[in-house]
Design a protein around this motif. Structure first.
Motif, short mmCIF file in Angstrom:
data_model
loop_
_atom_site.label_atom_id
_atom_site.label_comp_id
_atom_site.label_asym_id
_atom_site.label_seq_id
_atom_site.Cartn_x
_atom_site.Cartn_y
_atom_site.Cartn_z
N HIS A 7 1.41 -1.75 0.37
CA HIS A 7 -0.32 0.04 0.09
C HIS A 7 1.19 1.00 -0.11
N GLU A 34 -12.44 7.54 -4.21
CA GLU A 34 -11.98 7.48 -2.73
C GLU A 34 -12.84 6.37 -2.04
N ALA A 35 -14.43 6.97 -1.81
CA ALA A 35 -15.04 5.78 -1.20
C ALA A 35 -15.43 4.67 -1.90
N ARG A 36 -15.46 4.73 -3.07
CA ARG A 36 -15.79 3.78 -3.96
C ARG A 36 -14.06 2.32 -3.68
N TYR A 37 -12.80 2.68 -3.86
CA TYR A 37 -12.18 2.14 -3.10
C TYR A 37 -11.77 1.49 -1.84
N GLU A 38 -12.42 2.70 -0.53
CA GLU A 38 -12.60 2.17 0.93
C GLU A 38 -13.75 0.98 0.48
N ALA A 39 -14.79 0.82 -0.25
CA ALA A 39 -15.24 0.12 -0.02
C ALA A 39 -14.95 -1.07 -0.84
N TYR A 40 -14.16 -1.28 -2.09
CA TYR A 40 -13.39 -3.17 -2.16
C TYR A 40 -12.42 -2.95 -1.24
N ALA A 41 -11.90 -2.25 -0.45
CA ALA A 41 -11.08 -3.17 0.56
C ALA A 41 -11.38 -3.48 1.90
N GLN A 42 -13.40 -3.08 2.09
CA GLN A 42 -14.51 -3.86 2.88
C GLN A 42 -14.22 -4.50 2.51
N ASP A 85 -12.05 -7.32 2.80
CA ASP A 85 -11.69 -7.69 4.21
C ASP A 85 -12.73 -8.87 5.12
N HIS A 115 -7.89 -0.70 -10.23
CA HIS A 115 -7.34 -0.66 -8.18
C HIS A 115 -6.26 -2.36 -8.61
#
Length: 282
Positions: free
Chosen positions: A9, A40-48, A51, A127
């Motif tokens: 990262h 930014e929100a979509r990248y965070e959604a992918y990470a979640q 996880d 991504h």
């Protein structure tokens, strides 16, 4: 097959996207800059989703789809930052691992697959966890059909799905009546202890990519190649040819995983009671 190593990262995944976005012409760059909070929100959604083990539950985003052409141009138009990203993904993998496509294990990974299809998830076009080095055949076979009718994933995600370290690819060796030819027939066998959800994903991955058929198509030639290498080993003064092939099988399994079809084939060959007899034929 083995799980790929995720790109570190540092720099952040979103920063890698920004470096690709910012080199675009103003007409493409401007709407993407305006939509930065969305990305930014979509990248965070992918990470979640990764996880939580719920990539299949990640919904499309209408606003991102409206920007599809701009977002996909980040991948479709080659730039130096994009080349750097692809190189970084490949360089992050252990040596030799990408000799074979990680989706099938049979051919050279000369392209990248968008695991979340770029047509539906254009925001993930660059991504790092959505770009899987693979062969053209796997890429075209998977295409955009990543979910089944019931909404379940049909293909292993190369970075996050952990393949169980148990044997599930098997091979049966067949000799003709004279012993002058040896063939191989592969199969997928569910081992005990693998949870239903994990096995269903492995099973659909193999079925949709027709991996057992592809192994069978290559099996006879690979048997001949392996026996030829063993014969060369003996002609060069080598001894204990079973040990030679066993170590080669173990090396393959260590690099590509115990279920890589060539590692499985080598393992079956060196353990076969007629192995030395075959060397006299080939």
């Amino acid at each position: 097959m083995k799980t790929l190593t995720a790109l570190p990262h540092n720099p952040a995944y979103l920063d890698r996207y920004v470096s690709i976005r910012d080199i675009k012409h103003k007409k493409t760059k401007a709407p993407l800059v305006a939509a930065h909070a969305l990305l930014e929100a979509r990248y965070e959604a992918y990470a979640q989703a990764i996880d939580r083990g719920n990539l299949g539950g990640l919904s499309k985003n209408d606003k991102a789809i409206e920007l599809r052409d701009f977002l996909r141009s980040c991948y479709n138009v080659s730039t130096q930052p994009l080349k750097d990203l692809k190189k970084a993904i490949k360089d992050a993998q252990p040596k030799r691992l990408l000799k074979y496509c990680p989706m099938c294990g049979t051919t050279i990974p000369g392209t990248f697959d968008h695991y979340m299809p770029a047509i539906s998830f254009p925001e993930f076009s660059v991504h790092p966890l959505n770009l899987v080095p693979c062969c053209a055949k796997c890429n075209s076979t998977k295409d955009d059909d990543w979910l089944c009718a019931a909404g379940k994933r049909q293909f292993l995600h190369a970075y996050s799905d952990q393949v169980p370290d148990v044997q599930f690819v098997s091979v049966t060796l067949h000799e003709n009546h004279t012993g002058s030819a040896v063939g191989a027939a592969f199969a997928l066998l569910r081992p005990a202890g693998v949870p239903n959800q994990q096995w269903d994903l492995i099973d659909t991955h193999f079925r949709r990519l027709k991996l057992i058929d592809r192994y069978d198509e290559r099996g006879n030639d690979e048997v001949a190649e392996i026996l030829s290498d063993c014969q060369t080993f003996l002609e060069a003064g080598g001894q204990q040819v079973r040990t030679f092939l066993r170590k080669r099988a173990e090396d393959r399994a260590a690099v590509y995983g115990r279920n890589h079809w060539i590692a499985v084939l080598m393992g079956a060959m060196w353990q076969h009671p007629n192995f030395e007899d075959w060397l006299g034929v080939f």
